[in-house]
Design a protein around this motif. Structure first.
Motif, PDB file in Angstrom:
ATOM      1  N   GLY A 106       8.508 -29.214 -32.187  1.00 33.86           N
ATOM      2  CA  GLY A 106       7.446 -28.466 -32.418  1.00 33.86           C
ATOM      3  C   GLY A 106       8.133 -26.893 -32.412  1.00 33.86           C
ATOM      4  O   GLY A 106       6.791 -26.386 -33.127  1.00 33.86           O
ATOM      5  N   VAL A 107       9.232 -26.413 -31.829  1.00 34.81           N
ATOM      6  CA  VAL A 107       9.283 -25.531 -31.655  1.00 34.81           C
ATOM      7  C   VAL A 107      10.745 -25.136 -32.395  1.00 34.81           C
ATOM      8  O   VAL A 107      11.215 -25.324 -31.073  1.00 34.81           O
ATOM      9  N   VAL A 108      10.938 -24.635 -32.719  1.00 33.84           N
ATOM     10  CA  VAL A 108      12.467 -23.957 -33.496  1.00 33.84           C
ATOM     11  C   VAL A 108      12.641 -22.798 -33.797  1.00 33.84           C
ATOM     12  O   VAL A 108      11.923 -21.520 -34.295  1.00 33.84           O
ATOM     13  N   LYS A 109      14.140 -22.215 -33.157  1.00 37.56           N
ATOM     14  CA  LYS A 109      13.787 -20.766 -33.171  1.00 37.56           C
ATOM     15  C   LYS A 109      14.909 -20.422 -33.700  1.00 37.56           C
ATOM     16  O   LYS A 109      16.858 -21.346 -33.614  1.00 37.56           O
ATOM     17  N   MET A 110      15.207 -19.531 -35.016  1.00 40.57           N
ATOM     18  CA  MET A 110      16.548 -19.306 -35.375  1.00 40.57           C
ATOM     19  C   MET A 110      16.740 -17.818 -35.572  1.00 40.57           C
ATOM     20  O   MET A 110      15.788 -16.251 -34.849  1.00 40.57           O
ATOM     21  N   ILE A 111      17.690 -17.626 -34.583  1.00 39.96           N
ATOM     22  CA  ILE A 111      18.469 -15.695 -34.561  1.00 39.96           C
ATOM     23  C   ILE A 111      18.443 -15.320 -35.175  1.00 39.96           C
ATOM     24  O   ILE A 111      19.142 -15.185 -36.722  1.00 39.96           O
ATOM     25  N   ILE A 112      17.678 -14.313 -35.403  1.00 43.19           N
ATOM     26  CA  ILE A 112      17.954 -13.014 -36.345  1.00 43.19           C
ATOM     27  C   ILE A 112      19.675 -11.884 -36.415  1.00 43.19           C
ATOM     28  O   ILE A 112      20.958 -11.600 -36.906  1.00 43.19           O
ATOM     29  N   SER A 113      19.449 -11.033 -34.832  1.00 40.46           N
ATOM     30  CA  SER A 113      20.411 -10.039 -34.712  1.00 40.46           C
ATOM     31  C   SER A 113      20.399 -10.621 -33.174  1.00 40.46           C
ATOM     32  O   SER A 113      19.414 -11.364 -32.565  1.00 40.46           O
ATOM     33  N   GLU A 114      21.835 -10.900 -32.108  1.00 39.50           N
ATOM     34  CA  GLU A 114      21.660 -11.754 -30.876  1.00 39.50           C
ATOM     35  C   GLU A 114      20.953  -9.801 -30.029  1.00 39.50           C
ATOM     36  O   GLU A 114      20.799  -8.535 -29.979  1.00 39.50           O
ATOM     37  N   GLY A 115      20.649 -10.536 -28.565  1.00 35.16           N
ATOM     38  CA  GLY A 115      20.060  -8.730 -27.959  1.00 35.16           C
ATOM     39  C   GLY A 115      20.929  -8.573 -26.833  1.00 35.16           C
ATOM     40  O   GLY A 115      22.022  -9.298 -27.292  1.00 35.16           O
ATOM     41  N   GLN A 116      20.335  -7.974 -26.016  1.00 34.67           N
ATOM     42  CA  GLN A 116      21.491  -7.712 -24.716  1.00 34.67           C
ATOM     43  C   GLN A 116      21.107  -8.215 -23.253  1.00 34.67           C
ATOM     44  O   GLN A 116      19.642  -8.859 -23.029  1.00 34.67           O
ATOM     45  N   GLY A 117      21.803  -8.771 -23.224  1.00 34.54           N
ATOM     46  CA  GLY A 117      21.619  -8.948 -21.676  1.00 34.54           C
ATOM     47  C   GLY A 117      21.760 -10.625 -22.081  1.00 34.54           C
ATOM     48  O   GLY A 117      22.011 -11.153 -22.692  1.00 34.54           O
ATOM     49  N   TRP A 118      21.242 -11.506 -20.586  1.00 30.86           N
ATOM     50  CA  TRP A 118      21.100 -12.741 -20.458  1.00 30.86           C
ATOM     51  C   TRP A 118      19.616 -13.049 -20.174  1.00 30.86           C
ATOM     52  O   TRP A 118      19.324 -14.076 -20.183  1.00 30.86           O
ATOM     53  N   GLU A 119      18.915 -11.950 -19.436  1.00 33.84           N
ATOM     54  CA  GLU A 119      17.493 -12.394 -19.081  1.00 33.84           C
ATOM     55  C   GLU A 119      16.523 -12.441 -19.981  1.00 33.84           C
ATOM     56  O   GLU A 119      16.246 -11.670 -20.616  1.00 33.84           O
ATOM     57  N   CYS A 120      15.730 -13.577 -19.706  1.00 34.05           N
ATOM     58  CA  CYS A 120      14.522 -13.779 -20.360  1.00 34.05           C
ATOM     59  C   CYS A 120      13.306 -13.638 -19.900  1.00 34.05           C
ATOM     60  O   CYS A 120      13.378 -13.763 -18.920  1.00 34.05           O
ATOM     61  N   PRO A 121      11.615 -13.383 -20.629  1.00 35.71           N
ATOM     62  CA  PRO A 121      10.714 -13.132 -19.710  1.00 35.71           C
ATOM     63  C   PRO A 121      10.519 -14.503 -19.612  1.00 35.71           C
ATOM     64  O   PRO A 121      10.191 -15.906 -19.832  1.00 35.71           O
ATOM     65  N   GLY A 153      15.752  -6.531 -26.742  1.00 34.61           N
ATOM     66  CA  GLY A 153      15.872  -6.955 -28.969  1.00 34.61           C
ATOM     67  C   GLY A 153      16.637  -8.000 -29.232  1.00 34.61           C
ATOM     68  O   GLY A 153      17.025  -7.606 -30.996  1.00 34.61           O
ATOM     69  N   GLU A 154      16.181  -8.957 -29.461  1.00 32.38           N
ATOM     70  CA  GLU A 154      16.602  -9.674 -30.074  1.00 32.38           C
ATOM     71  C   GLU A 154      15.552  -9.675 -30.934  1.00 32.38           C
ATOM     72  O   GLU A 154      14.591 -10.431 -30.631  1.00 32.38           O
ATOM     73  N   LYS A 155      16.401 -10.765 -31.865  1.00 33.77           N
ATOM     74  CA  LYS A 155      14.949 -10.858 -33.700  1.00 33.77           C
ATOM     75  C   LYS A 155      15.735 -12.205 -33.582  1.00 33.77           C
ATOM     76  O   LYS A 155      16.036 -12.349 -34.059  1.00 33.77           O
ATOM     77  N   ALA A 156      14.172 -13.006 -33.897  1.00 31.61           N
ATOM     78  CA  ALA A 156      14.098 -14.147 -34.033  1.00 31.61           C
ATOM     79  C   ALA A 156      13.084 -14.816 -35.241  1.00 31.61           C
ATOM     80  O   ALA A 156      11.742 -14.156 -35.142  1.00 31.61           O
ATOM     81  N   ALA A 157      13.684 -15.682 -35.609  1.00 30.90           N
ATOM     82  CA  ALA A 157      12.526 -16.609 -36.586  1.00 30.90           C
ATOM     83  C   ALA A 157      11.860 -17.600 -35.627  1.00 30.90           C
ATOM     84  O   ALA A 157      12.991 -18.479 -34.787  1.00 30.90           O
ATOM     85  N   VAL A 160       9.747 -12.541 -34.922  1.00 29.92           N
ATOM     86  CA  VAL A 160       9.503 -11.603 -33.534  1.00 29.92           C
ATOM     87  C   VAL A 160      11.117 -10.600 -33.150  1.00 29.92           C
ATOM     88  O   VAL A 160      11.827 -11.261 -33.337  1.00 29.92           O
ATOM     89  N   GLU A 161      10.758  -9.620 -33.104  1.00 32.67           N
ATOM     90  CA  GLU A 161      11.425  -8.503 -32.441  1.00 32.67           C
ATOM     91  C   GLU A 161      10.906  -8.232 -30.688  1.00 32.67           C
ATOM     92  O   GLU A 161       9.716  -7.261 -30.812  1.00 32.67           O
ATOM     93  N   LEU A 162      11.708  -8.580 -29.914  1.00 33.27           N
ATOM     94  CA  LEU A 162      11.995  -8.635 -28.735  1.00 33.27           C
ATOM     95  C   LEU A 162      11.127  -7.226 -27.635  1.00 33.27           C
ATOM     96  O   LEU A 162      12.912  -7.004 -27.690  1.00 33.27           O
ATOM     97  N   ILE A 163      10.808  -6.502 -28.039  1.00 32.62           N
ATOM     98  CA  ILE A 163      11.198  -4.717 -27.479  1.00 32.62           C
ATOM     99  C   ILE A 163      11.865  -4.702 -25.730  1.00 32.62           C
ATOM    100  O   ILE A 163      12.450  -4.156 -26.397  1.00 32.62           O
ATOM    101  N   HIS A 164      10.684  -4.886 -25.082  1.00 34.19           N
ATOM    102  CA  HIS A 164      10.795  -4.813 -23.914  1.00 34.19           C
ATOM    103  C   HIS A 164      10.406  -5.645 -22.968  1.00 34.19           C
ATOM    104  O   HIS A 164       9.589  -6.404 -23.845  1.00 34.19           O
ATOM    105  N   PHE A 165      10.366  -5.970 -21.702  1.00 40.45           N
ATOM    106  CA  PHE A 165       9.880  -6.472 -21.187  1.00 40.45           C
ATOM    107  C   PHE A 165      10.156  -6.036 -20.151  1.00 40.45           C
ATOM    108  O   PHE A 165      11.025  -5.398 -18.976  1.00 40.45           O
TER     109      PHE A 165
END
Length: 631
Positions: free
Chosen positions: A158-173, A224-228, A255-260
């Motif tokens: 029901g939730v699938v993510k496709m990475i458009i461009s990789e982000g930085q680091g490994w920490e997720c919100p 910094g990651e971009k994803a669909a 989605v583009e994760l700018i900052h957290f």
């Protein structure tokens, strides 16, 4: 070329190295001639989808007479929405499972399938309506629109993510991080239903400010990651981000994760909150300070009153010099140290702290009232890692171990038993890598290790964990069976846990091993005897008259018992008399003594009736008759 004139090509099952057992079992059903493929239009390149890829394709199903029975295309009566499946995850008919991985992007192919390869397969995971001709041989026209690697966030797809461009680091919100992101949403047919491209959307993770599935997907993204992110309608829950969208099976978010901002609930109850306001250097948590690191911080302390009174500022009240302290030594309030331990060099965090983790259990500044909630603005300038024993001489190692042990002794005397135990245990862990080179070093090493184990046992006794204290003493006695101090400490633990027989054995063993310990062992035996007599007297008073009543009279167990404390003159005399020079009073383990906590925890008493009928207490307790009436 007409559809029925396609040059059929026999399709044999492909061998996959990593197929799971279920897929491999299904593939064995494919027989020669049961699945045929003909290419109508060639695709682009040579790349083909593999397990874990999301495949997007249109499908039109026809009978061999050319009658359309099902289609995703508008011109054939479908909704116009292509099928999205994840190879190896989605439920697919056997013909698709085997045929789709042979296609390239943009390719159009016709698959001819016998019934046992499509919906008439035994235990087919995909169901169709009753009027569908599943027992007929069918043609499936497939157009491969696209395929790409995706991350399955919801196990039900029901939730699938496709990475458009990789982000930085490994920490997720995660909850309760504060997040800022650019978010667009559109339907599968491309209609835009939400846009936050120019004006980023800010939200707090875990507060249902986004649809459930979108928050799940963003929770897998890095800075910094971009994803669909593709959501099925079951994951499109109501939120403040957007209204409910009806009539669509799936919504695609870009989605583009700018900052957290990292926000941590340190206690899990919302009372001690650490909020990072300036990022530090390095990767969390690998570059955070370890236990026993030397920390240098600037901090400002603020009372959470209406005036937000500043009660201390290192930049003002400490002549501009930072506070320097070593972690794990109880030199700053517990809440402050807990948060600093999770900071990176250069990081600035705002900490909100309740009184019991601030100054109610620590030396309180004059301007901080009792029970005050405080806020600290903390900057971790840098830190030094604890000394590494690699390359040190034996004497240097023992000197450092002694220093750490002395710190533990100070913490023990201050009543900080957990911190003291942590110090002793740290040295014991490091001792696993120390190898004495001769007999003299071996003797010094063994004495030091035994001393540390006994101090750990003393901490456990203070913490009321008597069984763990006994286990720790056993570590000493396993290596040194005649260690008098270990026997004494274990005997005291047995006495505190209520095991008089084992306690007596240890005290009597002391006398047989070392006559100089006789005064201490005798005092302990006398104390043990006194406790047993006290228990018997209490039991006798409790059951006095229980069996003296006439037939028909009822005696209430414990009815005549008073709560007055029994005078304990003998106990006081024991604690204050006798030389006790190598055991109970002497500082043989570097400051940790037994006498101050021998009577802090009283074991459960065994009554007089319990001694006459040992199993009776358990039976009465099982029946809920701990205090019972006996006819």
């Amino acid at each position: 070329m007409a559809e029925n004139d396609l040059p059929d090509k026999d399709f044999a099952p492909t061998k996959k190295k990593k197929s799971d057992d279920e897929s491999e079992k299904r593939r064995k059903k494919i027989t020669p001639g049961s699945l045929m493929k003909a290419i109508i239009r060639s695709g682009e390149g040579q790349e083909k989808p593999v397990e874990g890829d999301q495949v997007i394709f249109h499908c039109t199903t026809r009978t061999l007479d050319g009658i359309v029975v099902d289609s995703t295309r508008l011109e054939h009566g479908g909704k116009g929405n292509p099928i999205r499946n994840v190879l190896g995850k989605s439920k697919m008919i056997l013909g698709f499972l085997e045929g789709i991985p042979t296609m390239t992007k943009g390719e159009v192919a016709m698959f001819k399938m016998k019934p046992e390869i499509h919906y008439a397969e035994e235990d087919c995971p995909v169901t169709v309506s009753d009027d569908f001709p599943k027992n007929d041989e069918l043609h499936f026209e497939i157009e491969m629109l696209d395929f790409h690697k995706v991350k399955v966030v919801g196990e039900d797809l029901g939730v699938v993510k496709m990475i458009i461009s990789e982000g930085q680091g490994w920490e997720c919100p995660r909850e309760p991080y504060e997040v800022e992101a650019r978010i667009n949403a559109k339907t599968i047919d491309g209609k835009l239903v939400l846009s936050h491209s120019e004006d980023p959307y800010s939200f707090t993770f875990g507060r249902s400010e986004l649809p459930k599935g979108l928050e799940m997907g963003i929770g897998t993204m890095t800075r910094g990651e971009k994803a669909a992110i593709f959501l099925s309608k079951t994951y499109m829950t109501k939120s403040s981000l957007m209204p409910m969208i009806e009539g669509h099976e799936e919504i695609q978010f870009e989605v583009e994760l700018i900052h957290f901002i990292q926000v941590r609930d340190m206690l899990g109850d919302g009372r001690l909150i650490k909020r990072r306001i300036v990022d530090g250097r390095g990767e969390f948590p690998m570059d955070c300070p370890l236990q026993d690191s030397l920390l240098r911080v600037h901090y400002k302390g603020i009372l959470l009153n209406e005036e937000k009174t500043v009660f201390y500022d290192t930049r003002v009240d400490n002549y501009g010099q930072p506070l320097e302290f070593r972690s794990g030594e109880g030199l700053v309030p517990e809440g402050l140290e807990m948060c600093v331990r999770l900071m990176l060099p250069g990081e600035i965090s705002l900490v909100t702290c309740p009184p019991d983790y601030a100054y109610d259990k620590f030396t309180r500044p004059a301007s901080v009232p009792e029970g005050a909630h405080v806020q600290w603005e903390i900057e971790l300038l840098d830190f030094e890692m604890p000394q590494d024993w690699t390359g040190l001489s034996f004497q240097e190692i023992m000197d450092d171990a002694e220093h750490i042990k002395n710190t533990g002794n100070r913490l023990f005397k201050e009543g900080k038993y957990e911190l003291a135990k942590a110090k002793y245990e740290k040295v014991l862990r490091e001792y696993n890598h120390v190898n004495p080179q001769d007999d003299d070093e071996g003797k010094i090493f063994l004495n030091s290790r035994n001393s540390l184990h006994l101090n750990v046992a003393a901490c456990y006794q203070k913490m009321g964990e008597f069984r763990k204290s006994i286990e720790t003493c056993n570590k000493v006695l396993d290596a040194s069976p005649v260690h008098v101090k270990a026997l004494y400490r274990r005997g005291m633990a047995y006495m505190l846990v209520g095991d008089s027989d084992e306690a007596r054995k240890d005290f009597e063993m002391m006398i047989s091993i070392d006559k100089s310990s006789e005064p201490d062992a005798t005092a302990a035996l006398l104390k043990l005897k006194q406790k047993e007599q006290e228990a018997d007297k209490k039991a006798k008073r409790q059951f006095k008259g229980l069996f003296d009543r006439k037939p028909g009279e009822i005696a209430e167990v414990g009815g005549d018992v008073k709560d007055d404390k029994i005078p304990d003159k003998a106990e006081n005399e024991i604690e204050n008399s006798g030389p006790e020079k190598d055991i109970s009073k002497t500082d043989v383990d570097g400051g940790v003594t037994d006498s101050e906590h021998e009577h802090e925890h009283e074991p459960e008493r065994i009554g007089f009736l319990g001694r006459l009928w040992p199993s009776g207490g358990r039976i009465l307790a099982t029946l809920g008759l701990n205090r019972c009436s006996i006819l």
